[in-house]
Design an enzyme around this catalytic site. Structure first.
Site, PDB file in Angstrom:
ATOM      1  N   LYS A 202       0.863  -1.194   0.000  1.00 12.47           N
ATOM      2  CA  LYS A 202       0.000   0.000   0.000  1.00 12.47           C
ATOM      3  C   LYS A 202       0.893   1.235   0.000  1.00 12.47           C
ATOM      4  CE  LYS A 202      -3.581   2.375   2.629  1.00 12.47           C
ATOM      5  NZ  LYS A 202      -4.578   2.266   3.697  1.00 12.47           N
ATOM      6  N   ARG A 212     -10.819   9.675   2.301  1.00 12.51           N
ATOM      7  CA  ARG A 212     -10.655  10.289   3.623  1.00 12.51           C
ATOM      8  C   ARG A 212     -11.816  11.239   3.907  1.00 12.51           C
ATOM      9  NH1 ARG A 212      -4.031  11.014   3.349  1.00 12.51           N
ATOM     10  NH2 ARG A 212      -3.595   8.780   3.224  1.00 12.51           N
ATOM     11  N   LYS A 225       1.321   9.843   5.827  1.00 12.17           N
ATOM     12  CA  LYS A 225       1.447   8.442   6.253  1.00 12.17           C
ATOM     13  C   LYS A 225       2.725   7.799   5.717  1.00 12.17           C
ATOM     14  CE  LYS A 225      -3.550   7.803   6.933  1.00 12.17           C
ATOM     15  NZ  LYS A 225      -4.690   6.874   6.834  1.00 12.17           N
ATOM     16  N   LYS A 256      -2.211  -1.416  -3.812  1.00 15.39           N
ATOM     17  CA  LYS A 256      -3.089  -0.255  -3.665  1.00 15.39           C
ATOM     18  C   LYS A 256      -2.283   1.029  -3.712  1.00 15.39           C
ATOM     19  CE  LYS A 256      -6.130   1.836  -0.286  1.00 15.39           C
ATOM     20  NZ  LYS A 256      -6.597   1.818   1.065  1.00 15.39           N
ATOM     21  N   SER A 282     -10.423   5.538  -4.295  1.00 15.86           N
ATOM     22  CA  SER A 282     -11.387   6.627  -4.432  1.00 15.86           C
ATOM     23  C   SER A 282     -10.967   7.674  -5.461  1.00 15.86           C
ATOM     24  CB  SER A 282     -11.611   7.282  -3.071  1.00 15.86           C
ATOM     25  OG  SER A 282     -10.372   7.727  -2.521  1.00 15.86           O
ATOM     26  N   TYR A 321     -15.335   0.717  -6.467  1.00 19.84           N
ATOM     27  CA  TYR A 321     -16.621   1.370  -6.210  1.00 19.84           C
ATOM     28  C   TYR A 321     -17.556   1.216  -7.408  1.00 19.84           C
ATOM     29  CZ  TYR A 321     -13.760   3.260  -2.500  1.00 19.84           C
ATOM     30  OH  TYR A 321     -12.917   3.357  -1.425  1.00 19.84           O
TER      31      TYR A 321
HETATM   32  C1  PBG Z   1      -7.071   3.643   5.760  1.00 15.12           C
HETATM   33  C2  PBG Z   1      -7.578   3.335   4.387  1.00 15.12           C
HETATM   34  C3  PBG Z   1      -7.460   4.207   3.306  1.00 15.12           C
HETATM   35  C4  PBG Z   1      -8.106   3.593   2.230  1.00 15.12           C
HETATM   36  C5  PBG Z   1      -8.572   2.357   2.661  1.00 15.12           C
HETATM   37  N1  PBG Z   1      -8.231   2.205   4.005  1.00 15.12           N
HETATM   38  C6  PBG Z   1      -6.910   5.562   3.221  1.00 15.12           C
HETATM   39  C7  PBG Z   1      -5.601   5.860   3.837  1.00 15.12           C
HETATM   40  O1  PBG Z   1      -4.707   5.012   3.947  1.00 15.12           O
HETATM   41  O2  PBG Z   1      -5.442   7.009   4.233  1.00 15.12           O
HETATM   42  C8  PBG Z   1      -8.226   4.229   0.880  1.00 15.12           C
HETATM   43  C9  PBG Z   1      -9.287   3.717  -0.026  1.00 15.12           C
HETATM   44  C10 PBG Z   1      -9.623   4.635  -1.145  1.00 15.12           C
HETATM   45  O3  PBG Z   1      -9.001   5.704  -1.357  1.00 15.12           O
HETATM   46  O4  PBG Z   1     -10.565   4.291  -1.872  1.00 15.12           O
HETATM   47  N2  PBG Z   1      -6.769   2.604   6.577  1.00 15.12           N
END
Ligand code: PBG
Length: 332
Positions: A202, A212, A225, A256, A282, A321
């Protein structure tokens, strides 16, 4: 040129593209509703369908509406749904205790779906960010996201989700050692068949912005992060992470975001042969739907092409989605 190909004009590669029938016959990868995991956002209340501005067509749903969504998804042939809670800001604390509350939104939704639609697989999210006043996936001490204390909390969260009936645990936190600890916790409580789909690779990505907003973490997040999510410049590191998570007991792995990281999907599939998923996140969804709303691209066609790309890159499935819209199209 490969030896199996005669020189032009004996070989004319356009011959196999000449008609829809021939094109269908030689298509190398196909999409089906069974390739999708559908992420949904859960909120409190009843009868609630609350649009998310940065994700046109995606809503935060109250538990009763999530049950309806699960029923629709099952009817469309989508095998799994993934729950993300929008947690009341008043329930966010430094100790993140809401994360393992048996009555939290995620667990209530899991039980309600299990009752009503027992055949759909339920995936849940393991990470502290929806519950953390800092908006981080782990505990923050002296400005740093600490690893080992976070892993203990993630195990608690995992077990509360397994007790509620989750089929697929999805750790999205990127802490070290969490897969082994979670697997030991699950085995210890007799959850031998609960699967782990590890968000193994990730990346620290700007494509998570709309998510978010959707879970109400944007305002809370302090800093970035980058000390736990991956550097977008790295590929070998992704292979090390995936290998590590498989060795600790992950059943499936995820890359991801998706579209900017298709090279990682292909490499992971070729190297490990484990069930490999991509998360079309997203921001990817927002780019396609946003441009389509303005009439700049064809929304349906770009949606299907983007999903096809994941299969071609070697993925077994996609968290998207678009799942219900794409499944509807595929089902004709
Ligand atoms: C956080 C989490 C995130 C997503 C899934 N779980 C965002 C992040 O790491 O800040 C993102 C999913 C998306 O953007 O569709 N644990």
């Amino acid at each position: 040129m490969r030896p199996s190909q005669a020189p032009f004009p004996a070989t004319r590669l356009r011959r196999l593209r000449a008609t829809p029938a021939l094109r269908a016959l030689v298509q190398e990868t196909t999409l089906s509703p069974a390739d999708f995991i559908w992420p949904v956002f859960v909120r409190d209340g009843e009868g609630q369908v609350e649009p998310i501005a940065s994700m046109p067509g995606v809503n935060r749903l109250s538990v009763d509406k999530v049950v309806e969504a699960a029923r629709d998804a099952h009817g469309l042939g989508i095998p799994a749904i993934c729950l993300f809670p929008y947690t009341d800001p008043a329930l966010k604390t430094a100790d993140c205790a809401e994360a393992w509350n048996p009555e939290n939104l995620s667990n209530r939704a899991t039980r309600a779906i299990k009752d009503a639609v027992p055949d759909i697989a339920i995936m849940t999210d393991v990470a502290l960010d929806p519950y953390n006043i800092d908006g981080h996936d782990g505990f923050v001490e002296d400005g740093a996201v600490v690893n080992d204390r976070t892993v203990e909390a993630l195990v608690r969260q995992t077990l509360s989700q397994a007790r509620a009936g989750a089929d697929i645990i999805g750790p999205s936190d990127m802490m070290d050692g969490r897969i082994g600890a979670m697997r030991a916790g699950l085995e210890g409580e007799g959850f031998h068949d609960v699967t782990i789909l590890s968000y193994a690779a990730k990346y620290a990505s700007a494509f998570y912005g709309p998510f978010r907003d959707a879970v109400g973490a944007s305002g809370a997040l302090k800093g970035d992060k980058k000390t736990y999510q991956m550097n977008p410049g790295n590929s070998d590191e992704a292979m090390r992470l995936i290998e590590r998570d498989l060795s600790e007991g992950a059943d499936m792995i995820m890359v991801k975001p998706g579209m900017p990281y298709l090279d990682i999907c292909r490499r992971a599939r070729d190297m490990f042969g484990a069930p490999t998923f991509a998360y079309q996140v997203s921001g990817e969804y927002a780019m396609i739907t946003g441009a389509a709303e303005r009439g700049w691209i064809d929304g349906e066609k770009t949606m299907m092409e983007s999903l096809q790309g994941f299969k071609r890159a070697g993925c077994d499935g996609v968290l998207t989605y678009f799942a219900p819209a794409a499944a509807r199209l595929l089902n004709g």
